[in-house]
Design an enzyme around this catalytic site. Structure first.
Site, mmCIF file in Angstrom:
data_model
loop_
_atom_site.group_PDB
_atom_site.id
_atom_site.type_symbol
_atom_site.label_atom_id
_atom_site.label_comp_id
_atom_site.label_asym_id
_atom_site.label_seq_id
_atom_site.Cartn_x
_atom_site.Cartn_y
_atom_site.Cartn_z
ATOM 1 N N ASP A 37 0.860 -1.181 0.000
ATOM 2 C CA ASP A 37 0.000 0.000 0.000
ATOM 3 C C ASP A 37 0.896 1.231 0.000
ATOM 4 O O ASP A 37 1.454 1.604 1.038
ATOM 5 C CB ASP A 37 -0.901 -0.011 1.237
ATOM 6 C CG ASP A 37 -1.798 1.215 1.323
ATOM 7 O OD1 ASP A 37 -1.780 2.041 0.378
ATOM 8 O OD2 ASP A 37 -2.505 1.372 2.345
ATOM 9 N N THR A 63 -6.149 7.492 -12.138
ATOM 10 C CA THR A 63 -6.221 7.993 -13.514
ATOM 11 C C THR A 63 -7.646 8.234 -14.015
ATOM 12 O O THR A 63 -7.831 8.562 -15.184
ATOM 13 C CB THR A 63 -5.522 7.016 -14.482
ATOM 14 O OG1 THR A 63 -6.135 5.724 -14.356
ATOM 15 C CG2 THR A 63 -4.038 6.913 -14.180
ATOM 16 N N ASP A 103 0.451 14.634 -19.574
ATOM 17 C CA ASP A 103 0.271 15.875 -20.349
ATOM 18 C C ASP A 103 -0.742 16.802 -19.682
ATOM 19 O O ASP A 103 -0.787 17.999 -19.989
ATOM 20 C CB ASP A 103 -0.177 15.545 -21.776
ATOM 21 C CG ASP A 103 -1.466 14.729 -21.820
ATOM 22 O OD1 ASP A 103 -1.611 13.803 -20.983
ATOM 23 O OD2 ASP A 103 -2.315 14.970 -22.690
ATOM 24 N N TYR A 126 -7.127 16.067 -11.546
ATOM 25 C CA TYR A 126 -6.139 15.056 -11.926
ATOM 26 C C TYR A 126 -4.792 15.702 -12.274
ATOM 27 O O TYR A 126 -3.741 15.327 -11.757
ATOM 28 C CB TYR A 126 -6.665 14.245 -13.106
ATOM 29 C CG TYR A 126 -5.644 13.329 -13.740
ATOM 30 C CD1 TYR A 126 -5.167 12.215 -13.046
ATOM 31 C CD2 TYR A 126 -5.159 13.581 -15.022
ATOM 32 C CE1 TYR A 126 -4.224 11.371 -13.623
ATOM 33 C CE2 TYR A 126 -4.221 12.740 -15.606
ATOM 34 C CZ TYR A 126 -3.751 11.639 -14.905
ATOM 35 O OH TYR A 126 -2.809 10.822 -15.472
ATOM 36 N N LYS A 130 -1.221 15.440 -10.149
ATOM 37 C CA LYS A 130 -0.047 14.847 -10.805
ATOM 38 C C LYS A 130 1.130 15.822 -10.790
ATOM 39 O O LYS A 130 2.287 15.413 -10.595
ATOM 40 C CB LYS A 130 -0.376 14.432 -12.240
ATOM 41 C CG LYS A 130 -1.314 13.239 -12.350
ATOM 42 C CD LYS A 130 -0.706 11.957 -11.788
ATOM 43 C CE LYS A 130 0.360 11.386 -12.689
ATOM 44 N NZ LYS A 130 0.895 10.086 -12.175
ATOM 45 N N TRP A 151 -2.210 9.850 -23.551
ATOM 46 C CA TRP A 151 -3.076 8.973 -24.355
ATOM 47 C C TRP A 151 -2.571 7.525 -24.319
ATOM 48 O O TRP A 151 -2.424 6.878 -25.356
ATOM 49 C CB TRP A 151 -3.146 9.474 -25.805
ATOM 50 C CG TRP A 151 -3.760 10.807 -26.030
ATOM 51 C CD1 TRP A 151 -3.865 11.842 -25.129
ATOM 52 C CD2 TRP A 151 -4.345 11.288 -27.249
ATOM 53 N NE1 TRP A 151 -4.463 12.915 -25.723
ATOM 54 C CE2 TRP A 151 -4.774 12.611 -27.019
ATOM 55 C CE3 TRP A 151 -4.531 10.726 -28.505
ATOM 56 C CZ2 TRP A 151 -5.387 13.387 -27.996
ATOM 57 C CZ3 TRP A 151 -5.143 11.499 -29.487
ATOM 58 C CH2 TRP A 151 -5.575 12.815 -29.233
#
Length: 286
Positions: A37, A63, A103, A126, A130, A151
């Protein structure tokens, strides 16, 4: 070296495991949440110390871009807090970490490919988590490599390529966004680059990696269907505003890969060649 892979059951983690079979000079510790974890700082520190970990490849992340907008706490824990724990634990041992970013740290308002020195400007939960994860990794481990990618798809897990093949077989008509531009990344190609970095030696910094070329989601879908032999589904272009989502997505997220190509002396495959490789594997599997 003793190398820890986190998120081993995801797209990139699975591709890493395939390549490990060819890189037997290292000892690999493949973990997902059941084995380690990464949101538990003590567990991370103990694992890294007990297994004498020399390096970490962090493939784990939250994600689900749209769900992140209403699930900020979990997204922050996985994308910001956990990477810092990993970096700090391996940094104490004088080790290195390769951390995968996105990106989405850019808002997509630029009209030329993003370079590593461009100022990040995320426009989603998100993307913000990140970016914060990147900063934490660099703060706690001086030998850190950040790879921003985009992508991502593979033969493993759920991804755009597999979804478009499934929908292409099920539906007579499909609407796909044409005004968001970027470059697909075959997770197998990204895994190859990570292996190259490990074997040549970590040169700290932020790098961009995707396949070569530029395309819209609409054109990508048309190519997927053509390569997969799907002819019965009509794909029509949509504007972003015709397909509203909770999270904002970059309209232009092409990444400049000059730095990683020159630093590690690598050639990057064209997106369509990699897509053909992936689709051929998916057809064999089905």
């Amino acid at each position: 070296m003793n190398i820890l892979i986190t998120g081993c059951k995801g797209q990139l983690g699975n591709e890493m495991q395939l390549l490990e079979q060819e890189n037997t000079q290292h000892v690999w510790f493949n973990t997902d949440v059941d084995e380690l974890d990464i949101t538990n700082q003590l567990a991370v520190e103990q694992f890294v110390a007990q297994n004498k970990i020399d390096g970490i490849v962090n493939c784990a992340a939250y994600t689900a871009v749209d769900k992140a907008e209403s699930n900020k706490e979990l997204c922050t824990t996985l994308n910001t807090v956990a990477p810092a724990y990993l970096a700090a634990a391996v940094g104490k041992r004088g080790g290195w970490i390769i951390h995968i970013s996105t990106d989405y740290v850019f808002n997509g308002t630029k009209h030329t490919p993003y370079v590593e020195t461009d100022t990040p400007c995320p426009d989603s939960v998100y993307g913000s988590t990140k970016l914060a994860g990147e900063l934490g990794v660099q703060k706690f481990c001086k030998d850190s490599v950040i790879i921003r990618t985009a992508w991502l798809y593979s033969t493993f897990g759920n991804n755009f390529v597999k979804t478009m093949i499934r929908l292409g077989k099920e539906k007579e008509q499909l609407g796909v966004i044409f005004d968001q531009i970027g470059t697909p990344t075959y997770a197998r190609d990204l895994a190859q680059v990570i292996m190259t970095i490990i074997n040549k030696g970590v040169i700290p910094g932020v790098y961009h990696f995707s396949n070569e070329g530029v395309i819209s989601w609409y054109d990508f879908t048309k190519a997927i269907h053509r390569i997969a032999g799907i002819t019965t589904c009509k794909v029509r272009p949509l504007h972003t505003e015709e397909y509203p989502t909770p999270a904002n997505r970059p309209h232009f997220s092409v990444l400049d890969k000059t730095k990683i190509k020159e630093t590690y002396n690598i050639e990057v495959p064209y997106w369509e060649e990699s897509l053909k490789d992936c689709v051929s594997k998916l057809i064999v599997e089905s």
